[in-house]
Design an enzyme around this catalytic site. Structure first.
Site, PDB file in Angstrom:
ATOM      1  N   HIS A 513      37.348  34.101  49.810  1.00  0.00           N
ATOM      2  CA  HIS A 513      37.508  32.535  49.208  1.00  0.00           C
ATOM      3  C   HIS A 513      38.961  32.580  49.112  1.00  0.00           C
ATOM      4  O   HIS A 513      39.566  32.502  48.015  1.00  0.00           O
ATOM      5  CB  HIS A 513      36.536  32.308  48.080  1.00  0.00           C
ATOM      6  CG  HIS A 513      36.675  30.890  47.707  1.00  0.00           C
ATOM      7  ND1 HIS A 513      35.903  29.920  48.057  1.00  0.00           N
ATOM      8  CD2 HIS A 513      37.833  30.166  46.898  1.00  0.00           C
ATOM      9  CE1 HIS A 513      36.259  28.535  47.303  1.00  0.00           C
ATOM     10  NE2 HIS A 513      37.295  28.935  46.825  1.00  0.00           N
ATOM     11  N   ASP A 561      28.799  37.561  51.391  1.00  0.00           N
ATOM     12  CA  ASP A 561      30.099  37.481  51.788  1.00  0.00           C
ATOM     13  C   ASP A 561      30.235  36.255  52.406  1.00  0.00           C
ATOM     14  O   ASP A 561      30.179  35.994  53.762  1.00  0.00           O
ATOM     15  CB  ASP A 561      30.297  38.616  52.774  1.00  0.00           C
ATOM     16  CG  ASP A 561      31.625  38.660  53.390  1.00  0.00           C
ATOM     17  OD1 ASP A 561      32.724  37.903  52.937  1.00  0.00           O
ATOM     18  OD2 ASP A 561      32.111  39.208  54.266  1.00  0.00           O
ATOM     19  N   GLU A 570      35.994  35.287  45.794  1.00  0.00           N
ATOM     20  CA  GLU A 570      37.289  34.972  45.271  1.00  0.00           C
ATOM     21  C   GLU A 570      37.988  36.074  44.638  1.00  0.00           C
ATOM     22  O   GLU A 570      37.460  36.503  43.617  1.00  0.00           O
ATOM     23  CB  GLU A 570      37.123  33.724  44.627  1.00  0.00           C
ATOM     24  CG  GLU A 570      38.759  33.127  44.421  1.00  0.00           C
ATOM     25  CD  GLU A 570      38.707  31.662  43.495  1.00  0.00           C
ATOM     26  OE1 GLU A 570      39.648  30.928  43.829  1.00  0.00           O
ATOM     27  OE2 GLU A 570      37.694  31.527  43.006  1.00  0.00           O
TER      28      GLU A 570
END
Length: 616
Positions: A513, A561, A570
């Site tokens: 992310h 994932d 993230e």
């Protein structure tokens, strides 16, 4: 020749018969010059058995020393062996062994190299031409415009997968990285990363200097701090609504303004960062002096106000930051800042403040954060630093009670790491430190790893193999084993066999992310609305964000994932600072370390005290 002369000329070699008697060797019978006809048989037997030897007896029972020179050599060697074995046992006890990664099969150096690269990918401002990051360019070059007085807020780091710059986590990141350099600079130098990590720290510290604006024409307690850049405007296009590379942003990115009285926690964290950085950058006297001056002025102003508070309780100052980094206390940051100012200046006034206010900072700690070291809670880290002073530079009165209290706290924490007294672990072995938190567990595990390995090194320097707490005990070895187990988990020794550090190992997250990593670096500019296609794409990121430690699995060792699930995928600068700290602490020390005591630990015992004068 007479009979006696013939007896004296006998040459023979003794052998042992089955009955235990000494007889001439069969191979030597032909060389015996003896006339048996001159003696009766009975006399022969009697005289032969009483035949005098030209060799000295060492012991009875018919044992003879054939060669005195060799025998003496044997005695000397045997005595040496008898003496050396106990000496080696004692040496092994007091001389700590080389780590060898504590049995880890992972390449700690490679993981550390990559973890530092993440900070290069997070840089905001003018692009560094010699950077190894190939998908970044100039960005945020107008940061601060639109703010009051249009300050220059260019620089710093993007916090995570978004393009927001948070001052609180930037300061924490700089403080933690600086701490690792002060302790383990020999290790960094040995692997060729010392200049690199110093550059990262310098980049962050120069940005912090821009965030503190004293009000010269008003009272000495008045000052302005900028708490964040970006993510704080109500326009249709902003850092939260747009999925864009930092280079493609063209909306206004103003700075959030705080009065110092409503941002005591942020002020304290910035004081700690600038103080710690001044020690790391001491060779650049101009920058180091500026950092110390700014840190002292900010600390004095922050403590001179009657009203104190956390910055996220003020909407203008930290209202937007609240959803990402809600600060729950301010006293720990002010104590944290005070103790780092003490190290930077040697002024015991700051140590006095830290020790006198430590107990109240502990009381203000949120129960669910107890034992956690992160951007929000510094109690455990403060305890380590106060204990460090007690162990290596005990300053005596009036600090003893605070030192002892800190040592007791840190001993109890270490016991909780190495036993099941307080914290549980996932089935795969990852410690769960923050109560009530089911995800993003790695950020807490890495700082626990750093603290435990660092404390283990302190104990090895003291030659103290074990310490105890209320109901348990721990050793330097058990602390190292705990620390290594957590890093091993992160690097791939987990149920999914996945490395949670991008670019390390055979399997790692590919849908991180992260805006810059997820959009192709193809020379095209993508608008705010066009960027969403990359957020929702099912394929891997076109750019590998090397060294990024993602948020990681949940309490059940489950990881997804998926780019649109930031609670799994993230990364952030604060988490990666913890990863770097853990890796450098566990890294093998260089051979011939000059600063360690009690073994080659690669730790600088005295560097932190270079500005601290001895007690008069």
């Amino acid at each position: 020749m007479s009979n006696s002369e013939k007896f004296n000329s006998v040459q023979y070699v003794h052998t042992i018969s089955e009955a235990g008697r000494l007889l001439p060797s069969a191979s030597r019978w032909n060389s015996i010059e003896l006339d048996f006809n001159l003696l009766p048989q009975s006399s022969l037997n009697e005289n032969f058995e009483s035949l005098p030897s030209r060799f000295s007896k060492s012991v009875d029972f018919n044992l003879f020393v054939k060669d005195k020179i060799h025998f003496k050599r044997f005695v000397v060697v045997a005595a040496f062996i008898i003496l050396i074995i106990p000496a080696l046992i004692l040496l092994k006890h007091f001389y700590p062994p080389r780590n060898n990664h504590n049995g880890s099969s992972h390449n700690i150096t490679l993981a550390l190299n990559k973890a530092l690269l993440f900070f290069d990918a997070q840089k905001s401002g003018p692009f560094v031409e010699n950077s190894l990051i190939r998908f970044r360019g100039n960005s945020g070059m107008n940061d601060g415009h639109g703010s009051e007085k249009h300050p220059n807020l260019v620089g710093g780091f993007y916090d995570a997968g978004n393009n927001i710059k948070f001052s609180f986590t930037t300061a924490y990141t700089v403080t933690l990285l600086s701490w690792t350099v002060i302790e383990y600079h020999e290790k960094y130098e040995d692997i060729g990363e010392l200049d690199h990590v110093k550059d990262i720290i310098k980049w962050g510290s120069l940005y912090l200097l821009k965030l503190f604006v004293p009000q010269d024409n008003s009272s000495s307690t008045s000052a302005t701090i900028f708490s964040q850049v970006g993510g704080n405007n109500s326009n249709a296009e902003n850092d939260l609504t747009c999925w864009q590379r930092p280079e493609d942003m063209n909306y206004i990115r103003r700075g959030s303004v705080c009065d110092i009285s409503s941002a005591s926690d942020l002020a304290g964290e910035m004081v700690a960062a600038m103080s710690a950085t001044s020690l790391v950058l001491k060779e650049d006297k101009d920058i180091s002096d500026k950092l110390v001056k700014a840190a002292e002025e900010l600390f004095i102003r922050a403590n001179g106000t009657d009203k104190k508070g956390t910055y996220t309780t003020n909407d203008e100052c930290g209202g937007q930051a609240r959803q990402f980094y809600n600060s729950t206390s301010h006293k720990d940051e002010l104590v944290w800042g005070g103790i780092w100012l003490f190290f930077a200046t040697g002024n015991k006034t700051y140590l006095k403040y830290a020790t006198e206010n430590f107990a109240s900072a502990v009381e203000e700690q949120v129960a669910s954060d107890e034992g956690v070291f992160d951007w929000n809670n510094k109690i455990s880290a403060i305890s380590i630093l106060l204990t460090r002073i007690r162990y290596f530079r005990d300053l005596g009165y009036p600090y003893e009670s605070s030192f002892i209290s800190s040592t007791n706290k840190i001993d109890l924490l270490m016991c909780s790491y190495t036993s099941d007294l307080k914290y549980s672990k996932t089935e795969g072995g990852l410690i769960i430190l923050k109560l009530g938190t089911d995800a993003a567990l790695l950020q807490y595990a890495v700082t626990a790893t750093f603290l435990s390995k660092l404390y283990s090194d302190y104990l090895l320097i003291l030659r103290t193999p074990r310490r105890s707490c209320s109901n348990s005990a721990f050793s330097s070895e058990s602390l190292q084993e705990f620390a290594q187990s957590q890093v091993n988990y992160i690097l791939g020794d987990n149920p999914l066999k996945m490395s949670y550090v991008v670019g390390y190992g055979d399997t790692y997250p590919v849908q991180v992310h992260h805006r810059a990593a997820s959009i192709p670096w193809d020379g095209k500019r993508y608008t705010c609305s066009e960027g969403n296609q990359w957020l929702n794409a099912k394929r891997a990121n076109p750019n590998t964000i090397f060294g990024a430690m993602v948020a990681g699995p949940n309490k059940d060792d489950i990881f997804s994932d998926v780019r649109s699930q930031p609670w799994f995928t993230e990364p952030s600068i604060a988490s990666n600072a913890g990863l770097v700290a853990a890796l450098i602490a566990l890294h093998d020390p260089p051979s011939g370390s000059s600063h360690s005591i009690g073994g080659n630990l690669g730790i600088d015992k005295n560097g932190m005290f270079e500005n601290v004068k001895e007690v008069a």
